[in-house]
Design an enzyme around this catalytic site. Sequence first.
Site, PDB file in Angstrom:
ATOM      1  N   LEU A  70      48.992  28.371  33.736  1.00 45.65           N
ATOM      2  CA  LEU A  70      49.881  29.501  34.034  1.00 45.65           C
ATOM      3  C   LEU A  70      50.696  29.932  32.822  1.00 45.65           C
ATOM      4  CD1 LEU A  70      51.202  28.719  37.640  1.00 45.65           C
ATOM      5  CD2 LEU A  70      49.536  30.449  36.955  1.00 45.65           C
ATOM      6  N   HIS A 240      36.456  19.680  34.447  1.00 40.43           N
ATOM      7  CA  HIS A 240      35.434  20.576  33.874  1.00 40.43           C
ATOM      8  C   HIS A 240      34.172  19.893  33.335  1.00 40.43           C
ATOM      9  CE1 HIS A 240      37.691  19.470  30.306  1.00 40.43           C
ATOM     10  NE2 HIS A 240      38.629  20.358  30.489  1.00 40.43           N
ATOM     11  N   ASN A 286      36.113  25.508  26.401  1.00 42.22           N
ATOM     12  CA  ASN A 286      35.944  24.102  26.059  1.00 42.22           C
ATOM     13  C   ASN A 286      36.000  23.271  27.338  1.00 42.22           C
ATOM     14  OD1 ASN A 286      35.758  21.728  24.615  1.00 42.22           O
ATOM     15  ND2 ASN A 286      37.935  21.666  24.084  1.00 42.22           N
ATOM     16  N   ASP A 313      39.554  26.655  35.794  1.00 44.51           N
ATOM     17  CA  ASP A 313      40.054  26.420  34.437  1.00 44.51           C
ATOM     18  C   ASP A 313      40.551  27.744  33.850  1.00 44.51           C
ATOM     19  OD1 ASP A 313      40.829  25.298  32.091  1.00 44.51           O
ATOM     20  OD2 ASP A 313      38.833  24.622  31.458  1.00 44.51           O
TER      21      ASP A 313
END
Lengths: 439, 308
Positions: A70, A240, A286, A313
């Site tokens: 955020l 991720h 990434n 993400d």
Amino acid sequence: MTDNETRDTLIAGGHVVDPLVGYDGPGDILLSGGFVSVVGEGLSPKGDTEVVDATGCYVFPGLIDMHVHLRQPGREDKETIRTGTMAAAAGGFTSVVAKANTFLVMDNPAVVEFVLSTAEREGYANVWPVGSITEGLKGFGRLSEVGGLKRAGVVALSDDGVPVVNSDVMARALEYSADFDVPVITHSEDYGLSGGGSIDEGTASFSTGLAGIPPEAEEIPVARDIELQRAYGGKLHVAHVSAIGTLERVRRAKEDGLDITCETAPHYLTLTADRVAGFDTSAKMNPPLRKEEDRQALVAGVADGTVDCIVTDHAPHTVWEKAEPFETAPFGVVGLETSVFLIYTYLVKTGVVSVSRMVELMSANPARRLGLEGRGTLAPGSRADVTVFDPRPEFLVASDEFKSRGKNSPYVGEKLSGKVVHVWVNGRRVVRGGEIIEE
Amino acid sequence: MALHSKDLLGIQELSTDEIQLILDTAANLRNIAERPIKKVPTLRGRTVANLFYEPSTRTRISFELAAKRLSADFINITAATSSAATGETLTDTAKAVQAMQVEFLVVRHSMAGAPHQLAREVEISVVNAGDGPHEHPTQALVDLFTILDVKGYIEGLKVAITGDHITSPAGRSSALALIKMGAEVTLVGPSPLIPPGAESIGVHVEHSMEEGIADADVILLSRVEINPDNELRIPSLREYARFFCLTETRLALAKPDCLVLHWGSMNRGVEIAPDVARVAEDYIAQQITDGIAVRMAVLYLLSGGDRS
């Protein structure tokens, strides 16, 4: 208290999907006082109950994004709590989990309280903060005050953005976090292998001349963290996942009965490294986009349950930062306003997963993993976080329509299916007829 | 026939017809350098700007002379003496130059893809004069030009490329160009100096110098040195030289009329033995001369000119 927090709402005629209680069929939902009060068929409105017609739409528990940046405090030029949660609501999310790599770092209760109070005042979705594992998000050195962070309201620990480079620090984090029952979310990256790289190693790195990041840069630290979890306990969540090898490690860890979960993101399920061949920085993230075999393995992992959660993400950056040469442009893509449409278009419509499984991946499982009581379900008594999703409309992704300040999406111009028609957060209506209700 | 793009970004983007067009045009322009007045009025009134973010002597001067021999006005911008030194972005600098009605921007940058990204942001022609380890298309075209000049043809030639394939700016472009023109290309070097994914363009990879250069018609060499980008990749220059230095003995394994080319800045005794270097020196000089003709051809064709 706004009007729709006091007035009852009946969402009628939709197809209710609530994987946590195993409900998947026609149904009406009555929201009352910020909670779900009744779920059933043929409910009739009473008195001044507002009736919302959900005919032809899915009604599911508000989506929960476990992985969002955020940027506030510190980089309000990239995103704010207000714009980020607006983007979340527009994308069907009622909760976002905010990562700790802000400036100031979320390594102390004061920053956590700032984020929570700002979200309370300006937010369009629930914000669940993540505390950093290490003080200052350094990836080494002292642990953050985990107990104090937990009291202040963090739901997980993560140094996301940087890896915890020292094995001993990770071991201490896992065992100490277990004392407070807080999951540890890894950012798995071996700097020695990834250093200076910005694209998948192989054909993509060769054809662009950019330094590559091999999948082993992710797999090796994940293997380490799995072994540390086996030895020291704690709840480990692998962030991720981009590569087939990593997924296999997680699969085996689960077979061994370890308390390990993982997530992947829509871009790893829909794009491959050749998307970056023209040096388009809006597809630079990434870990990097991988090969077709990795993409297929991740899709299979989503279908068979190895992947527990789908996250965005969401990593907004300014247009000028992303205009830098590829090598120096920052990593990250925005995702809140495309995620559910991508999953619906590429995974549900193609028959890879059901709507129920999609909701499990994007709401029920994140709630369960983070211990969010009364979220991720529409069972009576749970919080009135509800999303009404119409699967029929199609639209072209246009970044200038994003509520997010970040425009860095690799899907601009792409045609996707679905529309977020209505959203309630704690009973408060934040999206009506596809439009954010701005305050 | 003309070039299909406003830019020359890499060999990757060129068709074989376009490569042939540039080579033919360069052959026609070469004789200008032999005249007492080395100048034609072709680009009179146009402006070429060199925008160099990395030190370069040969390429920079070669473009400058190419522009001047075509009668273009010419300006030199280097990162150190421009507002880039204050942190201005490449795009902003380029747009400022474009606003001064410059027609050609010749860009040298250490980062792969910088000219490609820039070309999307400006309307004027962008010429890639080397983007890090990615492409150096005009150098590759000069290699083709020289090989064609000496051998008469390219298709079917066996070409070995040796040296540092990780940091060498010309290696990828030359390998790509030679493959496109039908040569059989082998990259020779120790594994850590061969970039992963190289086979994807159809080159062979060979880790023994003797095997790699056997029967070669052409050997292309790049300078090998220890620098921050490769210092973990080879133990020492001594060990590199022991296994990969092009010596007379090794050269004897290639075809008797093998053409040895070096991209300049030779490290004698490392990638090339001093006695072999003496033979290569003549071609280094010829390549520098021909490089101006090739760059004239590129500027001329990008300006909208055709072969005639």
